[in-house]
Design a protein around this motif. Structure first.
Motif, mmCIF file in Angstrom:
data_model
loop_
_atom_site.group_PDB
_atom_site.id
_atom_site.type_symbol
_atom_site.label_atom_id
_atom_site.label_comp_id
_atom_site.label_asym_id
_atom_site.label_seq_id
_atom_site.Cartn_x
_atom_site.Cartn_y
_atom_site.Cartn_z
ATOM 1 N N ALA A 333 0.814 -1.211 0.000
ATOM 2 C CA ALA A 333 0.000 0.000 0.000
ATOM 3 C C ALA A 333 0.846 1.260 0.000
ATOM 4 C CB ALA A 333 -0.934 -0.001 1.212
ATOM 5 N N MET A 334 2.170 1.093 -0.070
ATOM 6 C CA MET A 334 3.072 2.235 -0.054
ATOM 7 C C MET A 334 3.468 2.611 -1.482
ATOM 8 S SD MET A 334 5.539 1.008 3.058
ATOM 9 C CE MET A 334 4.864 0.561 4.658
ATOM 10 N N ILE A 335 3.694 3.882 -1.708
ATOM 11 C CA ILE A 335 4.025 4.335 -3.052
ATOM 12 C C ILE A 335 5.281 3.637 -3.560
ATOM 13 C CG2 ILE A 335 4.616 6.354 -4.443
ATOM 14 C CD1 ILE A 335 3.041 8.014 -2.331
ATOM 15 N N GLN A 336 6.275 3.457 -2.682
ATOM 16 C CA GLN A 336 7.521 2.846 -3.124
ATOM 17 C C GLN A 336 7.392 1.352 -3.393
ATOM 18 O OE1 GLN A 336 9.783 0.745 -1.133
ATOM 19 N NE2 GLN A 336 8.381 0.490 0.559
ATOM 20 N N GLY A 337 6.291 0.737 -2.975
ATOM 21 C CA GLY A 337 6.134 -0.694 -3.197
ATOM 22 C C GLY A 337 5.061 -1.069 -4.180
ATOM 23 N N ILE A 338 4.264 -0.081 -4.590
ATOM 24 C CA ILE A 338 3.095 -0.391 -5.404
ATOM 25 C C ILE A 338 3.470 -0.755 -6.837
ATOM 26 C CG2 ILE A 338 2.433 1.837 -6.438
ATOM 27 C CD1 ILE A 338 -0.333 1.380 -5.098
ATOM 28 N N GLY A 339 4.628 -0.260 -7.305
ATOM 29 C CA GLY A 339 5.032 -0.530 -8.679
ATOM 30 C C GLY A 339 5.251 -2.006 -8.956
ATOM 31 N N ARG A 340 5.826 -2.730 -7.984
ATOM 32 C CA ARG A 340 6.063 -4.156 -8.185
ATOM 33 C C ARG A 340 4.746 -4.912 -8.312
ATOM 34 N NH1 ARG A 340 9.094 -7.668 -3.642
ATOM 35 N NH2 ARG A 340 7.262 -6.945 -2.463
ATOM 36 N N ASP A 341 3.784 -4.603 -7.435
ATOM 37 C CA ASP A 341 2.477 -5.255 -7.520
ATOM 38 C C ASP A 341 1.803 -4.932 -8.841
ATOM 39 O OD1 ASP A 341 3.064 -6.069 -4.977
ATOM 40 O OD2 ASP A 341 1.342 -5.132 -4.013
ATOM 41 N N ALA A 342 1.913 -3.658 -9.273
ATOM 42 C CA ALA A 342 1.294 -3.246 -10.535
ATOM 43 C C ALA A 342 1.911 -3.979 -11.715
ATOM 44 C CB ALA A 342 1.445 -1.734 -10.706
ATOM 45 N N GLU A 343 3.231 -4.155 -11.702
ATOM 46 C CA GLU A 343 3.890 -4.864 -12.791
ATOM 47 C C GLU A 343 3.450 -6.326 -12.846
ATOM 48 O OE1 GLU A 343 8.359 -5.644 -14.639
ATOM 49 O OE2 GLU A 343 8.133 -4.906 -12.579
ATOM 50 N N HIS A 344 3.308 -6.956 -11.686
ATOM 51 C CA HIS A 344 2.861 -8.350 -11.651
ATOM 52 C C HIS A 344 1.463 -8.486 -12.255
ATOM 53 C CE1 HIS A 344 2.348 -12.465 -10.176
ATOM 54 N NE2 HIS A 344 1.160 -12.090 -9.725
ATOM 55 N N ILE A 345 0.564 -7.572 -11.895
ATOM 56 C CA ILE A 345 -0.801 -7.618 -12.426
ATOM 57 C C ILE A 345 -0.796 -7.388 -13.934
ATOM 58 C CG2 ILE A 345 -2.988 -6.335 -12.447
ATOM 59 C CD1 ILE A 345 -2.579 -5.946 -9.415
ATOM 60 N N ALA A 346 -0.011 -6.403 -14.392
ATOM 61 C CA ALA A 346 0.044 -6.125 -15.828
ATOM 62 C C ALA A 346 0.557 -7.333 -16.600
ATOM 63 C CB ALA A 346 0.916 -4.904 -16.086
ATOM 64 N N ARG A 347 1.562 -8.009 -16.070
ATOM 65 C CA ARG A 347 2.089 -9.200 -16.749
ATOM 66 C C ARG A 347 1.073 -10.331 -16.754
ATOM 67 N NH1 ARG A 347 7.193 -8.883 -18.297
ATOM 68 N NH2 ARG A 347 8.534 -7.237 -17.422
ATOM 69 N N GLN A 348 0.308 -10.464 -15.698
ATOM 70 C CA GLN A 348 -0.751 -11.468 -15.681
ATOM 71 C C GLN A 348 -1.794 -11.169 -16.763
ATOM 72 O OE1 GLN A 348 -1.223 -14.295 -13.434
ATOM 73 N NE2 GLN A 348 0.959 -13.889 -13.218
ATOM 74 N N ILE A 349 -2.184 -9.893 -16.869
ATOM 75 C CA ILE A 349 -3.172 -9.504 -17.878
ATOM 76 C C ILE A 349 -2.629 -9.743 -19.277
ATOM 77 C CG2 ILE A 349 -4.356 -7.509 -18.886
ATOM 78 C CD1 ILE A 349 -4.674 -6.422 -16.028
ATOM 79 N N ALA A 350 -1.382 -9.359 -19.514
ATOM 80 C CA ALA A 350 -0.780 -9.540 -20.849
ATOM 81 C C ALA A 350 -0.689 -11.018 -21.206
ATOM 82 C CB ALA A 350 0.594 -8.891 -20.900
ATOM 83 N N ALA A 351 -0.304 -11.851 -20.250
ATOM 84 C CA ALA A 351 -0.160 -13.288 -20.525
ATOM 85 C C ALA A 351 -1.498 -13.936 -20.818
ATOM 86 C CB ALA A 351 0.501 -13.973 -19.337
#
Length: 361
Positions: A333-351
């Motif tokens: 939930a922190m700004i410095q940590g949200i990018g990793r979660d967002a990248e994982h979700i984007a890769r799941q959607i792309a796959a």
């Protein structure tokens, strides 16, 4: 009805980070933002708000925060950063688009904003758990002459009536407001002390300790480690410790720290120890309801948290969450940590977009 592969709900830091990663992967997405401008959620907080993380740890993927790395940005500076971020990466954001409902339709979803409807294969809920303010039921029993407002509606001391003020909730928001209002008012701060960091976050020691702590938040305290799973239970059940403010500072400012408010008697608040407070204003720093009422799917538990793993909903293929407490790590939930979660979700959607089968947790 407009058809689009992915609808992201919320143009805060989580929604923009997912949009950024989807764009880099060549996947189409639209981001729906309820407010007129990107960043307005931050602009709607109190005027004196500052982030708990320095600029060094307040950046989204691809764009460093444009300030000295150890300066703590204000809420308005964070809002402007998000607005600039959306423009720099040409993210498709539609503002003044408040979502009314999200429902399952066949193998996808229908997202309705009242004026527009979207048919989507994937929906990312990035609105966070801070939409509907929560106050105790007995708040309605207070005397009408006492001015009440939730912390989400507080902007500055001009909203407070002359005389004593009761702040309900002794967490980070409550202590911020107690110190601000204590300059001109007698302040009663009600609630359990949640603990505090062992060092001031603006000290030289913090320059050494904060990077170590944030590394642990990101890599050690995750749902994959025993320590992380224990920490997750504690984080979801209790308020986080005080980050910027300290008990010594509250005492020095003359803030009266008292037990929780238990009830109302003759229109006045009553503490757990039986004391009745004669105050002119009450500020409720009592948090928000976790579950968005516009999600018409059985994806939330009794605690209001979604059933998910790393943001992928367990029971609804194609549904994702980002930006909520401890979704994968303490940094989720922190700004410095949200990018990793967002990248994982984007890769799941792309796959799954390539295979045609929505992801499952």
């Amino acid at each position: 009805m407009e058809h689009i592969e992915t609808v992201i709900i919320g143009a805060g830091q989580g929604g923009l980070a997912v949009g950024y990663h989807l764009s880099r992967l060549g996947r189409p997405a639209v981001i729906l933002e309820a407010h007129p401008r990107v960043g307005d959620t931050w602009r709607a907080r109190w005027d004196s708000l500052r982030l708990f993380t320095p600029a060094r740890f307040s950046s989204l993927p691809g764009m460093p925060f444009p300030m000295d790395r150890w300066v703590f940005p204000t809420g308005h500076e964070m809002a402007d950063y998000l607005d600039t971020y959306a423009n720099r990466f040409n993210l498709l954001v539609r503002t003044s688009a408040r979502v009314q409902s999200v429902i399952r339709r066949d193998s996808g979803f229908v997202v309705d904003t009242g004026s527009d409807s979207y048919r989507a294969t994937n929906v990312v809920i990035a609105s966070g758990p801070h939409e509907e303010p929560r106050t105790p039921q007995f708040a309605t029993d207070l005397d009408p002459s006492i001015r009440q407002l939730h912390s989400s509606a507080y902007r500055n001391p001009s909203q407070i009536q002359p005389g004593p003020v009761l702040i309900v909730g002794a967490g980070n928001s409550g202590t911020d407001l107690a110190l601000e209002l204590g300059r001109d008012h007698e302040v009663w701060l009600s609630g359990r002390h949640p603990g505090q960091l062992p060092f001031p976050i603006d000290s030289r020691a913090a320059h050494v300790l904060i990077p170590i702590i944030f590394w642990a938040f990101r890599h050690v305290l995750t749902v994959r480690t025993p320590a992380g799973r224990r920490a997750r239970t504690q984080v979801l059940a209790h308020s986080p410790p005080l980050i910027r403010n300290r008990l010594a500072g509250l005492d020095a400012a003359g803030v009266n720290r008292v037990p929780r408010v238990a009830s109302v008697q003759d229109g006045r608040p009553v503490l757990e120890d039986g004391r009745v407070l004669d105050v002119r204003s009450v500020v409720w720093c009592t948090g928000f309801h976790n579950r968005p009422g516009w999600v018409d799917m059985p994806v939330f538990g009794t605690d209001g948290e979604p059933s998910q793993f790393r943001g992928v909903a367990s029971s609804e293929p194609g549904l994702y969450f980002v930006g909520r407490e401890f979704m994968y790590a303490l940094s989720s939930a922190m700004i410095q940590g949200i990018g990793r979660d967002a990248e994982h979700i984007a890769r799941q959607i792309a796959a799954t977009s390539r295979t045609g089968a929505p992801a499952r947790a």
